[in-house]
Design a protein around this motif. Structure first.
Motif, mmCIF file in Angstrom:
data_model
loop_
_atom_site.group_PDB
_atom_site.id
_atom_site.type_symbol
_atom_site.label_atom_id
_atom_site.label_comp_id
_atom_site.label_asym_id
_atom_site.label_seq_id
_atom_site.Cartn_x
_atom_site.Cartn_y
_atom_site.Cartn_z
ATOM 1 N N VAL A 183 53.822 -9.976 9.599
ATOM 2 C CA VAL A 183 53.781 -10.883 8.449
ATOM 3 C C VAL A 183 53.007 -12.156 8.774
ATOM 4 O O VAL A 183 52.554 -12.864 7.870
ATOM 5 C CB VAL A 183 55.216 -11.246 7.990
ATOM 6 N N GLU A 184 52.830 -12.463 10.071
ATOM 7 C CA GLU A 184 52.098 -13.677 10.436
ATOM 8 C C GLU A 184 50.620 -13.581 10.088
ATOM 9 O O GLU A 184 49.905 -14.584 10.054
ATOM 10 C CB GLU A 184 52.260 -13.977 11.937
ATOM 11 N N LEU A 185 50.131 -12.346 9.819
ATOM 12 C CA LEU A 185 48.732 -12.184 9.426
ATOM 13 C C LEU A 185 48.499 -12.649 7.992
ATOM 14 O O LEU A 185 47.359 -12.852 7.580
ATOM 15 C CB LEU A 185 48.305 -10.714 9.560
ATOM 16 N N ARG A 186 49.561 -12.798 7.240
ATOM 17 C CA ARG A 186 49.423 -13.236 5.851
ATOM 18 C C ARG A 186 49.412 -14.759 5.755
ATOM 19 O O ARG A 186 50.052 -15.444 6.539
ATOM 20 C CB ARG A 186 50.583 -12.702 5.005
ATOM 21 N N THR A 187 48.693 -15.261 4.770
ATOM 22 C CA THR A 187 48.726 -16.692 4.490
ATOM 23 C C THR A 187 49.862 -16.960 3.512
ATOM 24 O O THR A 187 50.471 -16.040 2.967
ATOM 25 C CB THR A 187 47.403 -17.153 3.867
ATOM 26 N N ASN A 188 50.110 -18.253 3.257
ATOM 27 C CA ASN A 188 51.171 -18.606 2.309
ATOM 28 C C ASN A 188 50.828 -18.163 0.888
ATOM 29 O O ASN A 188 51.702 -18.028 0.048
ATOM 30 C CB ASN A 188 51.401 -20.124 2.336
ATOM 31 N N ALA A 189 49.528 -17.947 0.641
ATOM 32 C CA ALA A 189 49.091 -17.569 -0.706
ATOM 33 C C ALA A 189 49.108 -16.055 -0.928
ATOM 34 O O ALA A 189 48.725 -15.585 -1.988
ATOM 35 C CB ALA A 189 47.680 -18.103 -0.950
ATOM 36 N N TYR A 190 49.561 -15.309 0.092
ATOM 37 C CA TYR A 190 49.484 -13.840 -0.019
ATOM 38 C C TYR A 190 50.872 -13.208 0.094
ATOM 39 O O TYR A 190 51.647 -13.587 0.954
ATOM 40 C CB TYR A 190 48.595 -13.286 1.094
ATOM 41 N N GLY A 196 45.326 -13.854 -11.915
ATOM 42 C CA GLY A 196 44.568 -15.100 -11.904
ATOM 43 C C GLY A 196 44.659 -15.801 -10.559
ATOM 44 O O GLY A 196 43.657 -16.288 -10.026
ATOM 45 N N LYS A 197 45.872 -15.822 -9.980
ATOM 46 C CA LYS A 197 46.051 -16.403 -8.645
ATOM 47 C C LYS A 197 45.312 -15.584 -7.594
ATOM 48 O O LYS A 197 44.790 -16.131 -6.620
ATOM 49 C CB LYS A 197 47.540 -16.480 -8.312
ATOM 50 N N PHE A 201 42.593 -16.901 -5.030
ATOM 51 C CA PHE A 201 42.731 -16.639 -3.599
ATOM 52 C C PHE A 201 41.457 -16.015 -3.038
ATOM 53 O O PHE A 201 40.950 -16.413 -1.985
ATOM 54 C CB PHE A 201 43.932 -15.713 -3.375
ATOM 55 N N SER A 202 40.910 -15.039 -3.760
ATOM 56 C CA SER A 202 39.715 -14.334 -3.304
ATOM 57 C C SER A 202 38.511 -15.257 -3.173
ATOM 58 O O SER A 202 37.682 -15.090 -2.274
ATOM 59 C CB SER A 202 39.380 -13.197 -4.277
ATOM 60 N N THR A 203 38.413 -16.238 -4.071
ATOM 61 C CA THR A 203 37.267 -17.152 -4.065
ATOM 62 C C THR A 203 37.550 -18.444 -3.311
ATOM 63 O O THR A 203 36.720 -19.358 -3.322
ATOM 64 C CB THR A 203 36.850 -17.487 -5.511
ATOM 65 N N SER A 204 38.701 -18.520 -2.659
ATOM 66 C CA SER A 204 39.080 -19.733 -1.930
ATOM 67 C C SER A 204 38.193 -19.927 -0.701
ATOM 68 O O SER A 204 37.583 -18.988 -0.182
ATOM 69 C CB SER A 204 40.544 -19.667 -1.494
ATOM 70 N N ILE A 255 40.137 -8.886 -5.070
ATOM 71 C CA ILE A 255 40.149 -9.107 -6.518
ATOM 72 C C ILE A 255 38.982 -10.046 -6.850
ATOM 73 O O ILE A 255 38.910 -11.174 -6.375
ATOM 74 C CB ILE A 255 41.482 -9.742 -6.967
ATOM 75 N N GLY A 256 38.048 -9.547 -7.635
ATOM 76 C CA GLY A 256 36.847 -10.320 -7.924
ATOM 77 C C GLY A 256 35.697 -10.005 -6.994
ATOM 78 O O GLY A 256 34.545 -10.314 -7.301
ATOM 79 N N ARG A 257 35.980 -9.389 -5.851
ATOM 80 C CA ARG A 257 34.927 -8.992 -4.911
ATOM 81 C C ARG A 257 34.529 -7.531 -5.099
ATOM 82 O O ARG A 257 33.354 -7.189 -5.040
ATOM 83 C CB ARG A 257 35.384 -9.202 -3.464
#
Length: 405
Positions: A183-190, A196-197, A201-204, A255-257
């Motif tokens: 789980v440490e491979l994930r960011t707080n946003a994932y 929409g989020k 995230f994808s374009t961050s 998402i978006g890519r």
């Protein structure tokens, strides 16, 4: 304390889905195996399963090995260049996923049958590293590049379908305990909670940096064509770091890519042109079958197959015939020796099978993309409008690039 119960549970779940003994055997025999003639690069949720099934049904087709024991993946996706084999992506070992050379020899020379093989990993097209690794595998083998196929559809439909599919997959994985390890491979946003989020995230900046860093792993800065001079080879010994598997930032970072078909396709065109530009792949012996193929001549290495043509027998038959014609043209580099033995005879047999199979409308095979159990995560009409605006320029670029509306 190691090993923790979370690790044990996750490890057990993974092993139950794997084929460890066959993986070891194939690694040991990789030098004695062939490379695929056709690679379906993706995109996810764009009909790659349908295309893979119909390629598999053609005379002489030998399916790729898949390390995962899963009915939707077996006989279609090798997952080699996105790091599923403990991160190992050495181009020389890619052959492990395909039949032995003696199998090809036996079928072609003794049984007088066609022989070809394919890979259908839908994660390659968006991967920032796969194009360079695939090109290197064929450069080392001294072969023409494979026929690269990109399946496309409306970017909005693709994005929504992928959002649903991946969230359902996350729910399935969590039921097996796979959410308790790494789980440490994930960011707080994932994982993001709305589509929409997910696009945010994808374009961050953070995710863009991860993709840029991954691309740098396979960038050759000394002007040579050999990938052995890249950071992936010199620093990582052809093993993708965990943050670069499968897609940097996680499955939903695309998402978006994924829907940026034109830029993803052009990445493959650029990299393959640099690796194989001196070798012309066309001959007068074969000619394009239709005006649709002529439209795609802007693209030298990638064949584009819209998902809409897969539900029309004649159009899909023409697309398959075009792919197989290009596969039959392939030769060994600096040689006129064809990779296909008795290419004309083999192609005639395959085309006859295509004609027989596609005399009527066929059904598109789609994996489950059902609506999410959590209605708060379901895309809304506002989300669709947002995605339409986001992909407006992409649709124009794809049309100009391929001639496909």
């Amino acid at each position: 304390v190691f090993p923790s119960s979370a690790f044990v549970n996750s490890f057990g779940a993974h092993v139950a889905l794997l084929r460890p003994l066959e993986i070891i055997f194939r690694y040991l025999t990789a030098p004695f195996r062939v490379l695929p003639d056709v690679i379906v690069l993706g995109e996810v949720r764009c009909g790659t399963t349908t295309l893979g099934q119909h390629l598999s049904s053609l005379p002489g087709c030998h399916q790729p090995f898949c390390l995962w024991k899963h009915p939707e993946l077996d006989g279609k996706e090798a997952f080699y260049f996105v790091g599923h084999y403990m991160g190992i992506v050495d181009p020389s070992s890619y052959r492990m996923c395909f039949p032995l050379k003696i199998t090809k020899w036996w079928n072609e020379r003794i049984l007088k049958r066609p022989f070809f093989t394919f890979d259908g990993c839908a994660q390659y097209l968006t991967s920032p590293t796969a194009a360079a690794l695939i090109a290197e595998a064929y450069r080392r083998a001294g072969q023409d590049p494979p026929v690269l196929v990109a399946c496309v559809r409306s970017p909005v439909d693709q994005t929504i379908s992928w959002w649903r599919y991946e969230n359902n997959a996350i729910e399935w994985g969590a039921s097996m305990g796979l959410n308790e390890w790494n789980v440490e491979l994930r960011t707080n946003a994932y994982p993001p909670r709305t589509i929409g989020k997910a696009l945010e995230f994808s374009t961050s900046v953070e995710v863009q940096r991860l993709y840029s860093n991954a691309a740098d792993l396979v960038t050759i800065k000394d002007g040579s064509k050999c990938l052995d001079n890249s950071a992936l080879a010199t620093r990582h010994r052809y093993r993708l770091p965990p943050w670069a598997m499968t897609w940097p930032g996680g499955q939903l970072s695309t998402i978006g890519r994924n829907g940026k078909f034109s830029s993803n396709i052009l990445r493959f065109e650029t990299i393959f042109a640099a690796a194989f530009a001196k070798k012309e792949n066309a001959t007068k012996e074969f000619s394009p079958k239709s005006s649709e193929e002529k439209k795609r001549q802007k693209l030298k290495y990638v064949v584009v197959v819209p998902i809409e043509c897969m539900s029309a027998g004649t159009q899909f038959a023409d697309a398959l015939a075009s792919i197989m014609e290009q596969a039959a043209r392939r030769t060994y580099l600096d040689s006129t020796l064809r990779v296909f033995h008795n290419a004309k005879e083999s192609l005639a047999c395959i085309e006859q099978s295509i004609t027989t199979q596609f005399q009527s409308t066929i059904k598109v095979r789609r994996n489950s993309g059902t609506k999410l159990s959590n209605s708060d995560m379901e895309p809304t009409s506002k989300d669709e409008i947002m995605l339409s605006k986001y992909f407006e320029e992409e649709m124009e670029n794809l049309s100009r690039l391929t001639g496909v509306n």
